[in-house]
Design an enzyme around this catalytic site. Structure first.
Site, PDB file in Angstrom:
ATOM      1  N   GLY A   3      18.099  -5.382   5.098  1.00 46.46           N
ATOM      2  CA  GLY A   3      17.813  -5.699   6.403  1.00 46.46           C
ATOM      3  C   GLY A   3      18.583  -6.311   7.555  1.00 46.46           C
ATOM      4  O   GLY A   3      19.640  -7.167   6.758  1.00 46.46           O
ATOM      5  N   CYS A   4      18.299  -6.208   8.548  1.00 44.29           N
ATOM      6  CA  CYS A   4      19.254  -6.844   9.628  1.00 44.29           C
ATOM      7  C   CYS A   4      19.214  -8.580   9.449  1.00 44.29           C
ATOM      8  O   CYS A   4      20.480  -9.173   9.497  1.00 44.29           O
ATOM      9  CB  CYS A   4      18.983  -6.656  11.080  1.00 44.29           C
ATOM     10  SG  CYS A   4      17.573  -6.732  11.443  1.00 44.29           S
ATOM     11  N   TYR A   5      18.203  -9.112   9.398  1.00 47.28           N
ATOM     12  CA  TYR A   5      17.903 -10.570   9.511  1.00 47.28           C
ATOM     13  C   TYR A   5      18.501 -11.065   8.046  1.00 47.28           C
ATOM     14  O   TYR A   5      19.446 -12.206   8.065  1.00 47.28           O
ATOM     15  CB  TYR A   5      16.408 -11.063   9.452  1.00 47.28           C
ATOM     16  CG  TYR A   5      15.896 -11.379  10.939  1.00 47.28           C
ATOM     17  CD1 TYR A   5      16.722 -11.870  11.925  1.00 47.28           C
ATOM     18  CD2 TYR A   5      14.828 -10.594  11.323  1.00 47.28           C
ATOM     19  CE1 TYR A   5      16.089 -12.214  13.242  1.00 47.28           C
ATOM     20  CE2 TYR A   5      14.032 -10.848  12.371  1.00 47.28           C
ATOM     21  CZ  TYR A   5      14.938 -11.575  13.465  1.00 47.28           C
ATOM     22  OH  TYR A   5      14.350 -11.760  14.672  1.00 47.28           O
TER      23      TYR A   5
ATOM     24  N   ALA B 139      22.646 -10.966   8.112  1.00 51.81           N
ATOM     25  CA  ALA B 139      23.003 -12.187   8.595  1.00 51.81           C
ATOM     26  C   ALA B 139      22.880 -13.298   8.070  1.00 51.81           C
ATOM     27  O   ALA B 139      23.968 -14.120   7.847  1.00 51.81           O
ATOM     28  CB  ALA B 139      22.544 -12.291  10.241  1.00 51.81           C
TER      29      ALA B 139
END
Length: 294
Positions: free
Chosen positions: A127-129, A132
């Site tokens: 996932g994106c969170y 990062a």
């Protein structure tokens, strides 16, 4: 040449994925599928991308695998090895329906798991969170269990909430502390249980994520540590100041290191979702990893 199917092509991530696949030199055909397309009709499809809600992925993935189709699932349906986390973080009212696939699924973050992705039949794309946060902490993986806590504050563009989500008028925090569903995903990859405190927010801008990681006050990390760790990574840039504006519409992650504070910036639809899924496909199909992404 590869034939692929995309489920959920009408969402923000699905549209981005279709655009990337359309420009990929090794893609022969792209089939855009409805959520309940009959799997038996997907003759010749080698890879299926699922840009679908968790519930839809739970329904589709077993059938796709049974028909010999390799799957890249962009939902969280199979990301967590511990099935009890789905009750705690995804609010499942019943046990996970396919616990055996939780053990077979390979987590799709190339910088952490290339070998597993290359051999996988089911890749559960990060996932994106989580991308990062993990990339901001991965060079410190062996030390994280020693820390009392690590705090991550992350701001995402509103496309991260999908097309059905409201566009906020200001930066809006939600699910703080130990509530967000990406917490067990991040801790699983970093092998650091119960360390993370995560504070996500949705912002009025459309795309991009900026994550700020605060390590304990007595920790001081050198930028050289990160530069050495990511030296061979073409999609990771260690910079003086990570910037959401500089990575917009790119499949890159910028990381900057400032003592006990680390920043990571990426495009939530690019390296945080569709670009990452394509990077995973390249690895699975033994194609140069940045094809279609550079």
């Amino acid at each position: 040449m590869i034939r692929v199917a995309v489920f959920g092509s009408n969402g923000f991530v699905g549209e981005e994925l279709m655009k990337l696949l359309g420009n990929h030199l090794h893609i022969r055909d792209i089939m855009s599928c409805r959520h309940r397309e009959k799997i038996a009709t997907l003759r010749g499809i080698e890879v299926a991308f699922l840009a679908t809600p968790v519930e839809t992925s739970l329904e589709l993935v077993p059938s796709l695998l049974e028909h010999g189709i390799r799957v890249i699932d962009l939902s969280g349906a199979f990301r967590l090895r511990d099935p009890t986390h789905y009750h705690n973080y995804y609010k499942f009212k019943r046990p996970h329906p396919h616990p055996q696939l939780l053990q077979e699924a390979v987590y799709g973050l190339p910088e952490a798991n290339r070998g597993g992705i290359a051999r996988a039949q089911l890749v559960t794309s990060a996932g994106c969170y989580a991308t990062a946060s993990i990339l901001a902490l991965l060079p410190l993986k062996d030390m994280l269990a020693e820390y009392s806590s690590v705090r991550v504050d992350a701001i995402s563009g509103y496309t991260g909430a999908g097309k059905g989500g409201p566009i906020p008028k200001q930066v809006t925090p939600y699910d703080p502390g130990r509530l967000h569903r990406h917490i067990p995903e991040i801790e699983q990859v970093l092998n650091a249980p119960n360390v993370l405190r995560f504070y996500p927010s949705i912002a009025p801008f459309p795309r991009g994520i900026l994550a700020r990681v605060n390590l304990p006050a007595d920790v001081c990390v050198s930028p050289d540590t990160y530069a050495d760790y990511y030296r061979q990574e073409r999609l990771i840039r260690v910079v003086h100041r990570a910037s959401v504006l500089e990575i917009e519409n790119k499949n890159l992650c910028q990381v900057s290191v400032h003592g006990n504070v680390i920043y990571a910036a990426l495009d939530n639809l690019g390296k945080g979702a569709a670009g990452q899924a394509l990077q995973n496909m390249n690895i699975m199909m033994d194609i140069p990893e940045t094809t279609g992404l550079a």
